[in-house]
Scaffold this motif. Structure first.
Motif, mmCIF file in Angstrom:
data_model
loop_
_atom_site.group_PDB
_atom_site.id
_atom_site.type_symbol
_atom_site.label_atom_id
_atom_site.label_comp_id
_atom_site.label_asym_id
_atom_site.label_seq_id
_atom_site.Cartn_x
_atom_site.Cartn_y
_atom_site.Cartn_z
ATOM 1 N N MET A 182 0.804 -1.210 0.000
ATOM 2 C CA MET A 182 0.000 0.000 0.000
ATOM 3 C C MET A 182 0.848 1.276 0.000
ATOM 4 O O MET A 182 0.410 2.310 -0.484
ATOM 5 C CB MET A 182 -0.928 0.014 1.217
ATOM 6 C CG MET A 182 -1.979 -1.070 1.218
ATOM 7 S SD MET A 182 -2.878 -1.129 2.795
ATOM 8 C CE MET A 182 -3.548 0.529 2.883
ATOM 9 N N SER A 183 2.036 1.238 0.564
ATOM 10 C CA SER A 183 2.782 2.474 0.782
ATOM 11 C C SER A 183 3.350 3.033 -0.522
ATOM 12 O O SER A 183 3.638 2.306 -1.471
ATOM 13 C CB SER A 183 3.924 2.229 1.785
ATOM 14 O OG SER A 183 4.791 1.228 1.329
ATOM 15 N N ASN A 184 3.512 4.357 -0.537
ATOM 16 C CA ASN A 184 4.124 5.036 -1.667
ATOM 17 C C ASN A 184 5.617 4.763 -1.709
ATOM 18 O O ASN A 184 6.212 4.288 -0.746
ATOM 19 C CB ASN A 184 3.919 6.548 -1.549
ATOM 20 C CG ASN A 184 2.506 6.976 -1.848
ATOM 21 O OD1 ASN A 184 1.811 6.334 -2.626
ATOM 22 N ND2 ASN A 184 2.082 8.075 -1.243
ATOM 23 N N THR A 185 6.242 5.128 -2.833
ATOM 24 C CA THR A 185 7.691 5.190 -2.865
ATOM 25 C C THR A 185 8.141 6.418 -2.068
ATOM 26 O O THR A 185 7.338 7.291 -1.711
ATOM 27 C CB THR A 185 8.210 5.315 -4.303
ATOM 28 O OG1 THR A 185 7.775 6.570 -4.845
ATOM 29 C CG2 THR A 185 7.712 4.168 -5.176
ATOM 30 N N ILE A 186 9.441 6.491 -1.812
ATOM 31 C CA ILE A 186 9.992 7.668 -1.135
ATOM 32 C C ILE A 186 9.782 8.917 -2.002
ATOM 33 O O ILE A 186 9.343 9.963 -1.507
ATOM 34 C CB ILE A 186 11.487 7.452 -0.835
ATOM 35 C CG1 ILE A 186 11.662 6.273 0.126
ATOM 36 C CG2 ILE A 186 12.122 8.716 -0.256
ATOM 37 C CD1 ILE A 186 13.089 5.752 0.211
ATOM 38 N N SER A 187 10.073 8.794 -3.294
ATOM 39 C CA SER A 187 9.899 9.937 -4.203
ATOM 40 C C SER A 187 8.451 10.406 -4.235
ATOM 41 O O SER A 187 8.178 11.619 -4.185
ATOM 42 C CB SER A 187 10.356 9.557 -5.617
ATOM 43 O OG SER A 187 11.748 9.327 -5.660
ATOM 44 N N ASP A 188 7.512 9.474 -4.332
ATOM 45 C CA ASP A 188 6.093 9.842 -4.358
ATOM 46 C C ASP A 188 5.668 10.523 -3.064
ATOM 47 O O ASP A 188 4.865 11.457 -3.074
ATOM 48 C CB ASP A 188 5.223 8.614 -4.608
ATOM 49 C CG ASP A 188 5.305 8.107 -6.041
ATOM 50 O OD1 ASP A 188 5.732 8.885 -6.915
ATOM 51 O OD2 ASP A 188 4.953 6.938 -6.278
ATOM 52 N N THR A 189 6.199 10.044 -1.955
ATOM 53 C CA THR A 189 5.883 10.652 -0.659
ATOM 54 C C THR A 189 6.285 12.122 -0.640
ATOM 55 O O THR A 189 5.516 12.991 -0.206
ATOM 56 C CB THR A 189 6.595 9.885 0.474
ATOM 57 O OG1 THR A 189 6.087 8.546 0.530
ATOM 58 C CG2 THR A 189 6.375 10.566 1.819
ATOM 59 N N PHE A 190 7.490 12.417 -1.126
ATOM 60 C CA PHE A 190 7.944 13.811 -1.117
ATOM 61 C C PHE A 190 7.200 14.654 -2.144
ATOM 62 O O PHE A 190 6.994 15.855 -1.927
ATOM 63 C CB PHE A 190 9.457 13.877 -1.322
ATOM 64 C CG PHE A 190 10.226 13.617 -0.061
ATOM 65 C CD1 PHE A 190 10.247 14.547 0.958
ATOM 66 C CD2 PHE A 190 10.901 12.417 0.129
ATOM 67 C CE1 PHE A 190 10.932 14.309 2.140
ATOM 68 C CE2 PHE A 190 11.589 12.163 1.299
ATOM 69 C CZ PHE A 190 11.604 13.107 2.307
ATOM 70 N N LYS A 191 6.781 14.056 -3.247
ATOM 71 C CA LYS A 191 5.942 14.809 -4.193
ATOM 72 C C LYS A 191 4.628 15.219 -3.536
ATOM 73 O O LYS A 191 4.187 16.367 -3.652
ATOM 74 C CB LYS A 191 5.667 13.953 -5.425
ATOM 75 C CG LYS A 191 6.823 13.835 -6.394
ATOM 76 C CD LYS A 191 6.467 12.943 -7.570
ATOM 77 C CE LYS A 191 7.666 12.718 -8.468
ATOM 78 N NZ LYS A 191 7.374 11.738 -9.554
ATOM 79 N N ASP A 192 4.006 14.282 -2.826
ATOM 80 C CA ASP A 192 2.751 14.587 -2.128
ATOM 81 C C ASP A 192 2.954 15.681 -1.087
ATOM 82 O O ASP A 192 2.146 16.608 -0.967
ATOM 83 C CB ASP A 192 2.205 13.328 -1.461
ATOM 84 C CG ASP A 192 1.728 12.284 -2.465
ATOM 85 O OD1 ASP A 192 1.530 12.644 -3.648
ATOM 86 O OD2 ASP A 192 1.565 11.116 -2.059
#
Length: 273
Positions: free
Chosen positions: A7-17
């Motif tokens: 379920m969790s995002n990637t690290i990059s996606d997390t920082f984009k959000d």
């Protein structure tokens, strides 16, 4: 092993959000198996529920050169239980589908070598972790691990120290995946009364050469320090010894409540404008 959709995002996606919301990431660190894996699992669930954006999970190691006394003691407690790496990975695999916060494995390179680099990276992917931090891996020797991480949809976060030259900062910024980790002070992790003002200048230097997100760790232990570092432009704040200290002298009636309360306090400090 069966493949699982995590379920969790990637690290990059997390920082984009977080960038869209103009929020600073909360990145707590805890040691796997301190005081046991059941407590680690409950702690990870609490950190996820209380708004951690990434969670660093340290693999216990007997010669952790970058760690201060608090995290060294936590590793010793975990190793005293004869905890194996396979025990930890199996528990992460059970837990990862049930939390939304990306787990980043913090480990030293000898542990990776002892497992075989290819096998270790594949295992990290299969259990559902999203990235690696290897504090004793210099950028000059990181190419193979960077390649393996890219092939396995993992992100290897590289560290920048206060003594890094601008040329070295540029090299690390180019290579690091997901984000960059600025070490807030020379020496080991632990508690410090103040965050050196030079960290503010270092953040500015790093941001002048890259658009990658920047997280700050080593020596940050209070809500006031976390808020200060955020005001200097950090995209994320790492607290290690402060969280690990909550797990020492474990008492089932109070320890996890204290962990939840502390996580909530730091999260609120990072959300304040």
């Amino acid at each position: 092993m069966n493949f699982i959709i995590f379920m969790s995002n990637t690290i990059s996606d997390t920082f984009k959000d977080l960038g869209f919301k103009k929020e600073c990431a909360l990145v707590p660190f805890i040691t796997a198996g301190d005081p046991n894996l059941n407590v680690t699992e409950e702690a990870l669930k609490i950190l996820d529920a209380e708004g951690a954006n990434l969670i660093e999970l340290g693999l216990p190691y007997s010669d952790s050169l970058a760690d201060g006394p608090v995290i060294q003691a936590a590793a010793a407690r975990a190793l005293h239980n004869q905890l194996s790496l396979e025990d930890i990975f199996n528990r992460i695999a059970q837990l990862a589908p049930n939390i939304s916060t990306p787990i980043v494995i913090f480990t030293y390179f000898n542990l990776i070598l002892s497992q075989g680099v290819d096998q270790f990276v594949t295992r990290v992917r299969l259990v559902g972790a999203k990235g690696l931090i290897v504090p004793d891996l210099p950028v000059e020797e990181s190419e193979y691990l960077l390649k393996l991480c890219e092939e396995n949809s993992l992100e290897l976060i590289l560290l920048i120290s206060p003594t890094s030259s601008i040329e070295r900062i540029k090299l690390i910024a180019e290579k690091s995946q997901g984000c960059l980790y600025i070490v807030a002070g020379t020496g080991v992790t632990g508690f410090r009364a103040n965050v050196d003002i030079e960290v503010k200048n270092l953040i500015s230097r790093v941001k002048s050469v890259t658009k990658k997100p920047v997280i700050i760790g080593f020596g940050i232990s209070t809500s006031a320090q976390a808020s200060l570092v955020k005001s200097w432009g950090a995209d994320g704040v790492v607290l290690g010894s402060a969280f690990v200290n909550k797990m020492s002298n474990f008492n089932s009636d109070s320890t996890l409540l204290n962990l939840r309360s502390f996580c909530r306090e730091i999260k609120q400090a990072l959300l304040m404008k």
